[in-house]
Design a protein around this motif. Structure first.
Motif, PDB file in Angstrom:
ATOM      1  N   ASP A  39      67.627 -13.436  38.728  1.00 12.27           N
ATOM      2  CA  ASP A  39      68.195 -14.386  37.774  1.00 12.27           C
ATOM      3  C   ASP A  39      68.351 -15.742  38.466  1.00 12.27           C
ATOM      4  OD1 ASP A  39      69.840 -15.938  36.153  1.00 12.27           O
ATOM      5  OD2 ASP A  39      70.932 -14.221  35.380  1.00 12.27           O
ATOM      6  N   ASP A  73      75.051  -2.784  32.791  1.00  9.98           N
ATOM      7  CA  ASP A  73      75.787  -1.978  31.813  1.00  9.98           C
ATOM      8  C   ASP A  73      75.165  -2.104  30.423  1.00  9.98           C
ATOM      9  OD1 ASP A  73      77.436  -1.334  33.885  1.00  9.98           O
ATOM     10  OD2 ASP A  73      79.132  -2.554  33.223  1.00  9.98           O
ATOM     11  N   LEU A  74      74.673  -3.304  30.107  1.00  6.54           N
ATOM     12  CA  LEU A  74      74.102  -3.542  28.780  1.00  6.54           C
ATOM     13  C   LEU A  74      72.789  -2.785  28.592  1.00  6.54           C
ATOM     14  CD1 LEU A  74      74.234  -5.011  26.079  1.00  6.54           C
ATOM     15  CD2 LEU A  74      73.080  -6.958  27.169  1.00  6.54           C
ATOM     16  N   TYR A 128      74.856  -9.338  37.284  1.00  5.26           N
ATOM     17  CA  TYR A 128      73.968  -8.172  37.238  1.00  5.26           C
ATOM     18  C   TYR A 128      74.685  -6.923  36.732  1.00  5.26           C
ATOM     19  CZ  TYR A 128      70.505 -10.904  39.850  1.00  5.26           C
ATOM     20  OH  TYR A 128      69.590 -11.852  40.236  1.00  5.26           O
ATOM     21  N   SER A 139      67.844 -12.375  29.610  1.00  3.21           N
ATOM     22  CA  SER A 139      69.159 -12.689  29.056  1.00  3.21           C
ATOM     23  C   SER A 139      69.730 -11.427  28.408  1.00  3.21           C
ATOM     24  CB  SER A 139      69.036 -13.800  28.011  1.00  3.21           C
ATOM     25  OG  SER A 139      68.328 -13.331  26.872  1.00  3.21           O
ATOM     26  N   GLU A 140      71.016 -11.451  28.140  1.00  3.22           N
ATOM     27  CA  GLU A 140      71.641 -10.287  27.509  1.00  3.22           C
ATOM     28  C   GLU A 140      71.048 -10.022  26.124  1.00  3.22           C
ATOM     29  OE1 GLU A 140      75.940 -10.399  27.695  1.00  3.22           O
ATOM     30  OE2 GLU A 140      75.861 -11.473  29.612  1.00  3.22           O
ATOM     31  N   ILE A 172      67.615  -8.423  26.589  1.00  3.29           N
ATOM     32  CA  ILE A 172      67.721  -7.019  27.008  1.00  3.29           C
ATOM     33  C   ILE A 172      67.864  -6.123  25.780  1.00  3.29           C
ATOM     34  CG2 ILE A 172      69.249  -5.332  28.118  1.00  3.29           C
ATOM     35  CD1 ILE A 172      69.776  -7.428  30.300  1.00  3.29           C
ATOM     36  N   GLN A 173      68.759  -6.483  24.890  1.00  2.00           N
ATOM     37  CA  GLN A 173      68.980  -5.675  23.688  1.00  2.00           C
ATOM     38  C   GLN A 173      67.754  -5.660  22.791  1.00  2.00           C
ATOM     39  OE1 GLN A 173      72.688  -7.803  22.609  1.00  2.00           O
ATOM     40  NE2 GLN A 173      73.693  -5.798  22.614  1.00  2.00           N
ATOM     41  N   THR A 233      76.997  -6.872  34.428  1.00  2.00           N
ATOM     42  CA  THR A 233      77.023  -7.020  32.976  1.00  2.00           C
ATOM     43  C   THR A 233      75.673  -6.630  32.375  1.00  2.00           C
ATOM     44  OG1 THR A 233      78.672  -8.790  33.095  1.00  2.00           O
ATOM     45  CG2 THR A 233      77.370  -8.636  31.076  1.00  2.00           C
ATOM     46  N   LYS A 234      74.589  -7.123  32.978  1.00  2.00           N
ATOM     47  CA  LYS A 234      73.251  -6.809  32.471  1.00  2.00           C
ATOM     48  C   LYS A 234      72.926  -5.323  32.682  1.00  2.00           C
ATOM     49  CE  LYS A 234      71.293 -11.437  33.129  1.00  2.00           C
ATOM     50  NZ  LYS A 234      70.157 -12.226  33.663  1.00  2.00           N
ATOM     51  N   SER A 293      72.155   0.225  26.012  1.00  2.00           N
ATOM     52  CA  SER A 293      71.087   0.033  25.019  1.00  2.00           C
ATOM     53  C   SER A 293      70.095   1.186  25.056  1.00  2.00           C
ATOM     54  CB  SER A 293      70.358  -1.292  25.271  1.00  2.00           C
ATOM     55  OG  SER A 293      71.223  -2.396  25.133  1.00  2.00           O
ATOM     56  N   TYR A 295      66.025  -5.835  35.005  1.00  3.29           N
ATOM     57  CA  TYR A 295      66.765  -6.574  33.982  1.00  3.29           C
ATOM     58  C   TYR A 295      67.287  -7.921  34.474  1.00  3.29           C
ATOM     59  CZ  TYR A 295      70.221  -3.960  36.683  1.00  3.29           C
ATOM     60  OH  TYR A 295      70.924  -3.393  37.725  1.00  3.29           O
TER      61      TYR A 295
END
Length: 465
Positions: A117, A375-376, A370, A449-450, A453-454, A372-373, A380, A445
């Motif tokens: 990132d 976990d996301l 990282y 961006s968050e 990712i989703q 946060t990403k 997902s 990841y």
């Protein structure tokens, strides 16, 4: 020399203007495969801008795979068979680009396990440190120590002891332009008579480097704890290359008992060594960090290798290697005439970045980003209703996702490509493909961006049904 139109009044940063211009030239094949790019210093001088601005643009291109860096040679255009990363807003603004009379859609979601990132890179701090280092410091333009400047080696030595428990003197540290360069140096140091044990699957670039120097590599299977010691004992290998803190690519974290067993293997013969590649140990999401192999070794037989490319940026191109004292003496006899492959200016900037506490603050910040990403993407994937098994999620910057719907890895990658998703299969990391292999992918990841990712995981799930 590239003539890049720069708009100093634009809200778009100069580095991003350079990045976008070169990326577009590569996409349109104005810069064809294997074209050599200007050096960062040369392009900065030509455009009358800071070299660090060019460094950041090249770092982004390198991270996304548009260009490749080769020690002592420079930057070259990669082979692009399909267009790489472009964010969703860019894709809406710009229509598909026609290449060789065929319409090729760019990737919207690139799950590269090697990306970082760069949006959180401390550009202002780096720029200020650059200015400070260049003020009244003409010595930086002279040839420095072949092992790297002493001040940087001292800073790295202190950092490694504090963060990873590594025990060494600054004289044991070799600074070089990336891990690949250091592995090449090790290959020359070992010679062609040694046999190197490699994890299977493994970091194949290391395997190719050793083979390039005519060294025989022997694949050793992994179990749930990492390298299988019984299988290792049955070989005549004198060197073992391992990634114990976060095995690449499976993500296994080698527990302390297996580390002790591996060290016992090395201790049985005086000429055995372990290469500990600690490529992304800074990022761990569960439990406390496990000590490095080097820190718990009772004998001086662990070669510790690390890099700043993952923790800071790929274009930093600074790797480091801690040599055991017996190998250090041999290194000085064979390679004392080698000049350092890292610019002394870059070394000075990095030294201040570490010593002034900026590096620690940057790491703390990136761990949160990282996490946060991480976990996301984990949530997902788990909510995607896909028949999957997830592993390697406790550390690093990628997950390992095994898909059990019967589809082949190749067909999923092809279908994902048609849906503008770039996937990275596990197969290419094996020496031999295991029986009953299910399609498995590495999901990086860091550079997404968050929101992407989703969206990317949702699109991936659609691809697999």
């Amino acid at each position: 020399m590239l003539t890049i139109p720069l708009d100093t009044t634009s809200k778009l940063a100069l580095y991003e203007q350079i990045y976008r211009y070169i990326k577009n030239e590569i996409i349109q094949e104005t810069l064809p495969f294997q074209s050599k790019l200007p050096s960062t210093r040369g392009l900065a001088a030509h455009l009358s801008i800071s070299r660090n601005t060019v460094d950041m643009a090249y770092a982004q291109l390198l991270s996304e795979g548009y260009i490749e860096a080769f020690p002592k040679k420079g930057y070259f255009v990669s082979r692009i068979t399909a267009l790489n990363i472009i964010n969703h807003t860019e894709f809406i603004k710009n229509p598909p680009i026609t290449v060789s009379s065929k319409t090729v859609l760019p990737y919207l979601y690139d799950f590269s396990p090697f990306s970082v990132d760069l949006s959180h890179f401390p550009y202002q701090t780096w720029h200020q440190l650059s200015k400070n280092c260049l003020q009244d410091n003409a010595d930086l333009f002279l040839l420095g120590d072949s092992q790297g400047d002493l001040s940087l080696r001292q800073a790295i030595t202190h950092y490694l002891h504090q963060s990873r428990g590594v025990n060494c003197e600054e004289d044991q540290l070799i600074v070089g332009a990336g891990v690949d360069y250091l592995l090449q140096m090790l290959a020359q140091l070992f010679g062609t008579t040694c046999h190197i044990a490699m994890e299977n699957p493994t970091y194949q670039r290391a395997n190719k480097i050793f083979k390039g120097f005519k060294i025989k590599t022997i694949p050793i299977p992994l179990d749930s704890n990492g390298l299988n010691i019984d299988a290792l004992e049955r070989t005549d290998c004198t060197i073992a290359y391992v990634t114990p803190s976060h095995q690449y690519p499976l993500g296994i974290v080698m527990p302390i008992q297996r580390r002790i067993e591996l060290l016992r293997w090395a201790n049985k013969c005086s000429h055995r060594y372990i290469i500990e590649d600690d490529h992304d140990s800074e990022f761990r999401y569960k439990g406390k960090p496990i000590p490095s192999l080097q820190s718990i070794a009772s004998c001086d037989n662990v070669i510790y290798i690390g890099t700043f490319s993952r923790a800071i940026a790929p274009a930093i191109r600074v790797g480091y290697m801690v040599l055991p004292k017996p190998l250090l003496e041999e290194y000085k006899i064979k390679f004392s005439y080698f000049a350092s492959t890292v610019s002394r200016i870059d070394q000075a900037i990095l030294t201040e970045f570490i010593n002034e506490g900026y590096f620690e603050r940057h790491l703390n910040r990136m761990r949160k980003v990282y996490k946060t990403k991480h976990d996301l993407i984990l949530s997902s994937l788990k909510s995607s209703n896909l028949p999957i098994a997830i592993s390697g999620e406790n550390a690093g910057m990628h997950l390992v996702v095994q898909l059990t719907n019967g589809m082949s890895e190749e067909s999923i990658i092809k279908r994902a490509k048609n849906n503008q998703i770039k996937l990275y299969g596990l197969k290419e990391h094996f020496f031999t493909i295991p029986k009953n292999y299910d399609s498995t992918f590495l999901f990086g990841y860091a550079n997404l961006s968050e929101a992407d990712i989703q969206k990317g995981i949702h699109q991936f799930a659609t691809t697999c049904f």
